[in-house]
Design a protein around this motif. Structure first.
Motif, short mmCIF file in Angstrom:
data_model
loop_
_atom_site.label_atom_id
_atom_site.label_comp_id
_atom_site.label_asym_id
_atom_site.label_seq_id
_atom_site.Cartn_x
_atom_site.Cartn_y
_atom_site.Cartn_z
N UNK A 131 0.78 -1.22 0.00
CA UNK A 131 0.00 0.00 0.00
C UNK A 131 0.81 1.27 0.00
N UNK A 132 2.15 1.17 -0.07
CA UNK A 132 3.01 2.34 -0.11
C UNK A 132 3.41 2.65 -1.54
N UNK A 133 3.76 3.92 -1.77
CA UNK A 133 4.11 4.39 -3.10
C UNK A 133 5.63 4.29 -3.29
N UNK A 134 6.06 3.56 -4.31
CA UNK A 134 7.47 3.40 -4.63
C UNK A 134 7.79 4.32 -5.81
N UNK A 135 8.96 4.96 -5.73
CA UNK A 135 9.33 6.02 -6.66
C UNK A 135 10.75 5.75 -7.18
N UNK A 136 10.91 5.65 -8.49
CA UNK A 136 12.23 5.50 -9.09
C UNK A 136 12.77 6.85 -9.51
N UNK A 137 13.94 7.23 -8.99
CA UNK A 137 14.53 8.52 -9.35
C UNK A 137 15.84 8.30 -10.10
N UNK A 138 16.34 9.36 -10.75
CA UNK A 138 17.61 9.32 -11.44
C UNK A 138 18.65 10.15 -10.72
N UNK A 139 19.90 10.02 -11.15
CA UNK A 139 20.96 10.78 -10.48
C UNK A 139 21.01 12.24 -10.92
N UNK A 140 20.18 12.61 -11.89
CA UNK A 140 20.10 13.98 -12.40
C UNK A 140 21.48 14.56 -12.71
N UNK A 141 22.36 13.69 -13.22
CA UNK A 141 23.72 14.08 -13.60
C UNK A 141 24.53 14.57 -12.40
N UNK A 142 24.12 14.22 -11.20
CA UNK A 142 24.86 14.56 -9.98
C UNK A 142 25.38 13.25 -9.40
N UNK A 143 26.59 12.90 -9.75
CA UNK A 143 27.11 11.58 -9.45
C UNK A 143 27.34 11.35 -7.96
N UNK A 144 27.32 12.41 -7.17
CA UNK A 144 27.49 12.24 -5.73
C UNK A 144 26.19 11.81 -5.04
N UNK A 145 25.05 11.97 -5.71
CA UNK A 145 23.77 11.73 -5.05
C UNK A 145 23.46 10.26 -4.79
N UNK A 146 23.68 9.33 -5.74
CA UNK A 146 23.23 7.96 -5.51
C UNK A 146 23.80 7.30 -4.26
N UNK A 147 25.03 7.69 -3.84
CA UNK A 147 25.63 7.06 -2.67
C UNK A 147 25.34 7.82 -1.37
N UNK A 148 24.63 8.92 -1.45
CA UNK A 148 24.28 9.71 -0.28
C UNK A 148 22.91 9.28 0.22
#
Length: 319
Positions: A131-148
């Motif tokens: 019943x929860x909403x799952x959301x797929x996001x991209x790194x938006x060309x900010x390579x530091x974001x995915x590991x944060x």
């Protein structure tokens, strides 16, 4: 049996990105650049309305759709879209009028602040079995974001219908999994396991089995390098020219993935937590396939993204 095309709906669509089916069988389709929502019924498309606040550009615009699990009573349609400031999620009331037309209510933003860029905006949203909403996001060309763990880019998020972090999330925030480059598909198998499709750079497109708190490696690794601390993809396409997997659906023990650059439909046999070798169908017959949607009758819709204009392929239910 191989997938069988039973109809082609030439609906004059303009870069359709996602579709959902209402309980009455009407399909609602999002168009990325026009920000229009269109209704498809009896083989014809009509415009419902334009979503305000959408700022299309590059890969951004009106993207994913998700129907509230309580739609028969609350009439909520959820949308992921690019605004002037960010990528965000809103919900609006979609109400059927006496003449059968659909009326759009005013959007209510439930979650914002997802980074935007000309590419890598993610955009797929789906309600899970919990019943929860799952959301797929991209790194938006900010390579530091995915590991944060505290950044929203390069993630799968898990939210309540009101847009709050779902209870039980691994880091106490909205993040469910991390280390993603650009998530494009989300689907659950019959045992309730979450799978996702994801663009690689020029190599190593991925089909992933998602575990809460797991790190899928980007930008440190791609594919399945067997590196400590990172989760390997279950399927890896070495060349993005063959895939660029977008929309994902699972029926029975088979995953169905639309391919953009690869211009084909991929099927992958699933067995528990393992995946078999991908098999291609319709290679370069219909162009770029953006999304795969299960129909109320058990078949599939394939949305094309060829801009000339686009159409829907209707597939028979799996035999």
């Amino acid at each position: 049996m191989p997938p069988e095309v039973v109809a082609r709906l030439d609906l004059q669509l303009d870069i359709p990105w996602a579709a959902v089916f209402l309980p009455n069988g009407t399909a609602v389709v999002s168009e990325r650049d026009s920000a229009l929502l269109k209704a498809v019924r009896d083989g014809r498309a009509t415009t419902i309305g334009q979503v305000p606040g959408v700022a299309p550009g590059g890969e951004g615009g009106l993207l994913g759709l998700a129907l509230s699990p309580g739609f028969p009573s609350d009439n909520y349609l959820y949308l992921y879209f690019t605004s002037a400031q960010d990528n965000r999620i809103a919900r609006l009331k979609l109400t059927e009028q006496p003449d059968g037309s659909l009326d759009l209510g005013a959007p209510e933003v439930v979650f914002s602040g997802i980074p935007k860029a000309s590419t890598h905006n993610g955009g797929r949203i789906r309600f899970g079995p919990d019943g929860f909403l799952y959301v797929g996001t991209g790194d938006s060309q900010r390579r530091e974001q995915p590991q944060d763990r505290n950044a929203l880019g390069g993630k799968i998020l898990r939210l309540t219908p009101e847009g709050d972090p779902a209870p039980g999330n691994p880091f106490g925030n909205a993040v469910y999994s991390l280390g993603h480059r650009n998530v494009q598909g989300l689907a659950w198998d019959s045992a309730g396991r979450l799978w996702s499709s994801e663009f690689g750079p020029d190599v190593n497109d991925e089909l992933n089995l998602i575990e809460p708190g797991a790190n899928y490696g980007w930008p440190a690794v791609t594919g399945a390098p067997h590196r400590d601390g990172y989760r390997d993809a279950k399927v890896v396409w070495p060349s993005t020219a063959d895939s660029s997997p977008s929309g994902l659906e699972i029926a029975g023990s088979t995953a169905y993935l639309g391919a953009l650059r690869g211009q084909r439909l991929w099927t992958v046999s699933l067995s528990g937590e393992e995946a078999g070798a991908p098999v291609a169908y319709f290679t370069r017959e219909y162009g770029r396939i953006r999304d795969v949607i299960r129909t109320p009758g058990g078949g599939f819709w394939l949305l094309t993204n060829n801009k000339n204009p686009d159409f829907v392929l209707v597939l028979a239910p799996p035999g």
